[in-house]
Structures are given as structure tokens and as C-alpha cells.
Design an enzyme around this catalytic site. Structure first.
Site, PDB file in Angstrom:
ATOM      1  N   ARG A  12      45.452  39.143  58.885  1.00 22.16           N
ATOM      2  CA  ARG A  12      45.662  38.453  57.602  1.00 22.16           C
ATOM      3  C   ARG A  12      45.361  36.963  57.723  1.00 22.16           C
ATOM      4  O   ARG A  12      44.902  36.326  56.771  1.00 22.16           O
ATOM      5  CB  ARG A  12      47.106  38.671  57.101  1.00 22.16           C
TER       6      ARG A  12
ATOM      7  N   TYR B  36      35.941  33.140  32.323  1.00 17.38           N
ATOM      8  CA  TYR B  36      36.202  34.558  32.595  1.00 17.38           C
ATOM      9  C   TYR B  36      37.616  34.949  32.142  1.00 17.38           C
ATOM     10  O   TYR B  36      38.573  34.190  32.370  1.00 17.38           O
ATOM     11  CB  TYR B  36      36.028  34.772  34.093  1.00 17.38           C
TER      12      TYR B  36
ATOM     13  N   ASP C 251      33.081  27.918  39.190  1.00 12.58           N
ATOM     14  CA  ASP C 251      32.891  29.353  39.396  1.00 12.58           C
ATOM     15  C   ASP C 251      31.387  29.611  39.239  1.00 12.58           C
ATOM     16  O   ASP C 251      30.837  29.534  38.144  1.00 12.58           O
ATOM     17  CB  ASP C 251      33.711  30.129  38.356  1.00 12.58           C
TER      18      ASP C 251
ATOM     19  N   LYS D 197      30.081  40.563  42.606  1.00 14.94           N
ATOM     20  CA  LYS D 197      28.915  40.575  41.727  1.00 14.94           C
ATOM     21  C   LYS D 197      27.629  40.358  42.536  1.00 14.94           C
ATOM     22  O   LYS D 197      27.349  41.138  43.421  1.00 14.94           O
ATOM     23  CB  LYS D 197      29.094  39.526  40.618  1.00 14.94           C
TER      24      LYS D 197
HETATM   25  C1  LIG Z   1      34.273  39.163  37.965  1.00 16.55           C
HETATM   26  C2  LIG Z   1      34.510  37.707  37.843  1.00 16.55           C
HETATM   27  C3  LIG Z   1      35.643  37.100  38.416  1.00 16.55           C
HETATM   28  C4  LIG Z   1      36.725  37.898  39.100  1.00 16.55           C
HETATM   29  O1  LIG Z   1      36.268  38.434  40.296  1.00 16.55           O
HETATM   30  P1  LIG Z   1      36.960  39.748  40.980  1.00 16.55           P
HETATM   31  O2  LIG Z   1      36.132  39.923  42.198  1.00 16.55           O
HETATM   32  O3  LIG Z   1      36.853  40.860  39.990  1.00 16.55           O
HETATM   33  O4  LIG Z   1      38.356  39.372  41.254  1.00 16.55           O
HETATM   34  C5  LIG Z   1      35.766  35.722  38.296  1.00 16.55           C
HETATM   35  N1  LIG Z   1      34.854  34.974  37.660  1.00 16.55           N
HETATM   36  C6  LIG Z   1      33.758  35.532  37.079  1.00 16.55           C
HETATM   37  C7  LIG Z   1      32.794  34.646  36.381  1.00 16.55           C
HETATM   38  C8  LIG Z   1      33.540  36.893  37.155  1.00 16.55           C
HETATM   39  O5  LIG Z   1      32.456  37.443  36.573  1.00 16.55           O
END
Ligand SMILES: *Cc1c(COP(=O)(O)O)cnc(C)c1O
Length: 381
Positions: free
Chosen positions: A54, A106, A174, A199
Site C-alpha cells: 500500500r 467531470y 485534469d 481512459k
Molecule cells: C473518468 C474521469 C474521471 C474519473 O476517473 P476514474 O478512473 O473513473 O476514477 C475523472 N476525470 C475525468 C475527466 C474523467 O473522464
């Protein structure tokens, strides 16, 4: 080296098995010490090493090194998900002050602020990222997206960084939608970059993971937050993500080309009222794309059909392109934001953000453009 090359090679130093071409998976939750003194030094941070998974493990470190190289950051910390990364970055950056997030953000980030941080007593503010002067002065951490969801709106990252720094705040970007293939926010003054690795970075729809990269002290504090919350990743997820990252350059090139091709095609169809993609000269953020997105639009676009019924009919007619609440996969994915990702917003608020009942989001995959166009034409007909 070019980022496409870095994506193939960085983070490959196999830490314990120097002869394997591909890193092994260290599927262990704990590491052993040869003596009491090493254990004391590693646990005390005097000596590098692994103790308990962890707290740190080789597969996470390999993936962190690769992302840091791609984003041009001095350090990176891997999280169990994108949300884990965003939470850790906000906690590390806010320095006891308020948290401010862009209006277009998001849905999970909205839920984190409104449903979790606010009830804990953290002051949570929202602002319009298209007006950098509106960054709230009380904020210690400012969260924006390099390309917003679902319309791919861009903002002036340098101006946002300047505005945040004027108040002594840290800018967190982000970069999930734009990815370092198109945008490297640290070069524009951001202090931290976060990703949903789930993603485009991992890219194959088979892993949930997140990452924080940027200024070394902030990354260290983010890592401490992740370790303390228990939001650090599993070794296999890190291994899959690094494997997925190897093809990042070619995947992104194809997906970005496909997005541009599909945007042009949709713009010429009478059933489509409007196409949202910064590659189109008429798009309001076309000039910002030249400055912040390597002159391209992201591999995601949105377009407006007449109404919700038209959107539903269109989606039903798709065969190869499937409906899923995600993006950044090798396969093209479609989504209806008003009834899924943005359903928690009032209709009026959706409208204000440009999300209409007929708006459809497409995340482009790596299929051949001609096959995508044939499928889209069939559904529109
Ligand atoms: C999917 C997404 C997240 C969250 O990510 P997870 O891996 O599902 O926790 C945060 N920001 C954006 C822009 C996203 O598309």
C-alpha cells in the site's frame, strides 16, 4: 526523445529482474528485509526500498516514471482510480484553504466537492474557467480540465495558472480528455496534472487507475494522502496500464485523426445541428486549440441532433459503435450526456453548459475512418 518514444520505453527498468524484456508483475502485498537495520532505514525513509505494497510497489513506480516523463513532471504518484488521484491532489494542494473547481467539470469531481469535501467542512467554490479573473481568491487548490466534458471546451491554462498563483493557490489540471499527446499543462504553469488512467493512457477499457504528476513536494503529499486513504493501486492494474501506454502514440494519432475526420463529416450532415470540436474553424475555442492542444481537437467530440428522440433513434441504429459511460478506449464509444454523465444537473443548468437533449458525445477509437463514417451515415440516414 519524442513523447511517443517515451511512452514506449519509460518506466521499463525492471527493478528486481534485470533480464526480462517486459517488467514482471510484483503481485505481492509485502516485501522482506535482509536485516533489522535495512528494515529500520527503509521504514524511516533513510534508504530507498519497498516494505508494504500500500505504501509503494515496483509496478506503481514503473508506471509513475512513465507518466512523469510524458507530462514533463519531476515525480508522479499512482492512485487506484482517477477519483483517487483528484482527491489526493486537492487535499495536497489546498493547504488548508478552500477548493475551487471550474463549472464544466467531470460529474465525479462535482460529487467529490459537493458530497464529500463540503460535508467535511471544506469550503468548495465554483467558477467560470473561461474567465480566469474569476478564480476565487480564497482557494488554495483550483481544479480545471484541459478539455471539458462533454463539449471539449478549452480554457487559457496560462492565464488560469497566473490567476491561481496571484492568490497563492495551486492549479490542478485534469488532463484526461486532452492527454499529454495534445497538451502538457505543466508547461503552461500548472502545478499538478491528474488523470483518469482508465481512459486514454491505459486505453483498452480493462483497467481502473489514476495518476498525479507535477511539482515534487505536492506529489509527495498526494502520495501520502493516497497511502493514508488506502487509495493506492493494485500491481496488476499498474502493469496493465504500462502495457497499454506502450501504444499510446499510435493510438492517439489514429483517434485524433478520426475525430477530425468525423467532425468534418458530421458538420456536413443536415441532421446535425451543431458539431462541437475545436478542430473546426467555426468553433469558439479554435484559437485556444492552436495554443494548448498542439493545434488539434481532442479525440472526443460532441454533436447536437434535433431532440432526445432523435438521439435515442441514432444510438439504437449504431452497430459497431457501442453505448458505454466511458471514453478513451481503442473502440469508438457513444454517450448521451443529458441522461447519463450530466443527469444530476437541472435541465436549465445543462442548457447553460450547452448540453441539449439531442447532444451526443463520441469518443473516437482506432478503427478505420471509412468504417466509422459508414456506420455514422447509416445511423443518421
Ligand atoms: C473518468 C474521469 C474521471 C474519473 O476517473 P476514474 O478512473 O473513473 O476514477 C475523472 N476525470 C475525468 C475527466 C474523467 O473522464
Amino acid at each position: 526523445m519524442h513523447p511517443d518514444t517515451l511512452a514506449v520505453h519509460m518506466g521499463e527498468e525492471p527493478l528486481l529482474a534485470p533480464s526480462s524484456l517486459v517488467p514482471p508483475i510484483y503481485q505481492t502485498s509485502v516485501f522482506t528485509f535482509k536485516d533489522l537495520y535495512t528494515a529500520a532505514d527503509v521504514t524511516g525513509g533513510v534508504q530507498e526500498g519497498y516494505s508494504y505494497a500500500r505504501i509503494g510497489q515496483p509496478n506503481a513506480d514503473m508506471f509513475a516514471a512513465a507518466v512523469a516523463a510524458l507530462e514533463g513532471g519531476p515525480a508522479a504518484a499512482v492512485a487506484a482510480s482517477g477519483m483517487g488521484a483528484i482527491l489526493a491532489a486537492l487535499v495536497a494542494a489546498r493547504d488548508g484553504r478552500a477548493v475551487a473547481a471550474a463549472d464544466e467539470i467531470y460529474g465525479g469531481s462535482v460529487a467529490l466537492l459537493e458530497g464529500f469535501l463540503r460535508p467535511l467542512g471544506v469550503s468548495c467554490l465554483r467558477f467560470d474557467a473561461h474567465h480566469p479573473e474569476s478564480v476565487p481568491a480564497e482557494a488554495g487548490a483550483v481544479l480545471v480540465e484541459s478539455a471539458s466534458n462533454p463539449l471539449g471546451r478549452l480554457s487559457d491554462l496560462s492565464a488560469l495558472a497566473t490567476a491561481a498563483h496571484r492568490h497563492g493557490a495551486r492549479l490542478i489540471v485534469d488532463n484526461t480528455f486532452a492527454t499529454p499527446y495534445l497538451c502538457r499543462p505543466l508547461e503552461h504553469g500548472a502545478d499538478l496534472v491528474v488523470h483518469s488512467v482508465t481512459k486514454f493512457l491505459a486505453g483498452h477499457g480493462d483497467v481502473t487507475l489514476g495518476v498525479v504528476t507535477g511539482e515534487r513536494d505536492l506529489v509527495r503529499q498526494s502520495q501520502t494522502a493516497l497511502v493514508t486513504f488506502g487509495a493506492t493501486p493494485d500491481p496488476f492494474a499498474c502493469w496493465l496500464a504500462l502495457r497499454g501506454l506502450r501504444t499510446f502514440g499510435v493510438r492517439m494519432q489514429r483517434a485524433v485523426d478520426n475525430a477530425r475526420g468525423v467532425a468534418g463529416f458530421l458538420a456536413g450532415r443536415k441532421e446535425v445541428l451543431r458539431v462541437h470540436h475545436a478542430s473546426l474553424p467555426g468553433h469558439g475555442d479554435h484559437a485556444l486549440a492552436a495554443r494548448f492542444l498542439s493545434g488539434e481537437g481532442p479525440a472526443i467530440l460532441a454533436f447536437d441532433l434535433q431532440d432526445e428522440a432523435a438521439a435515442a433513434r441514432f444510438i439504437e441504429r449504431l452497430e459497431m459503435i457501442r453505448y458505454a459511460p466511458s471514453l478513451g478506449d481503442v473502440s469508438t464509444i457513444v454517450l448521451h450526456p443529458a441522461t447519463t454523465s450530466h443527469r444530476q444537473l437541472e435541465r436549465a443548468e445543462q442548457q447553460r453548459l450547452g448540453i441539449l437533449p439531442g447532444t451526443i458525445r463520441l469518443s473516437l477509437g482506432i478503427e478505420r475512418l471509412e468504417d466509422l463514417l459508414a456506420e455514422l451515415a447509416h445511423a443518421l440516414d
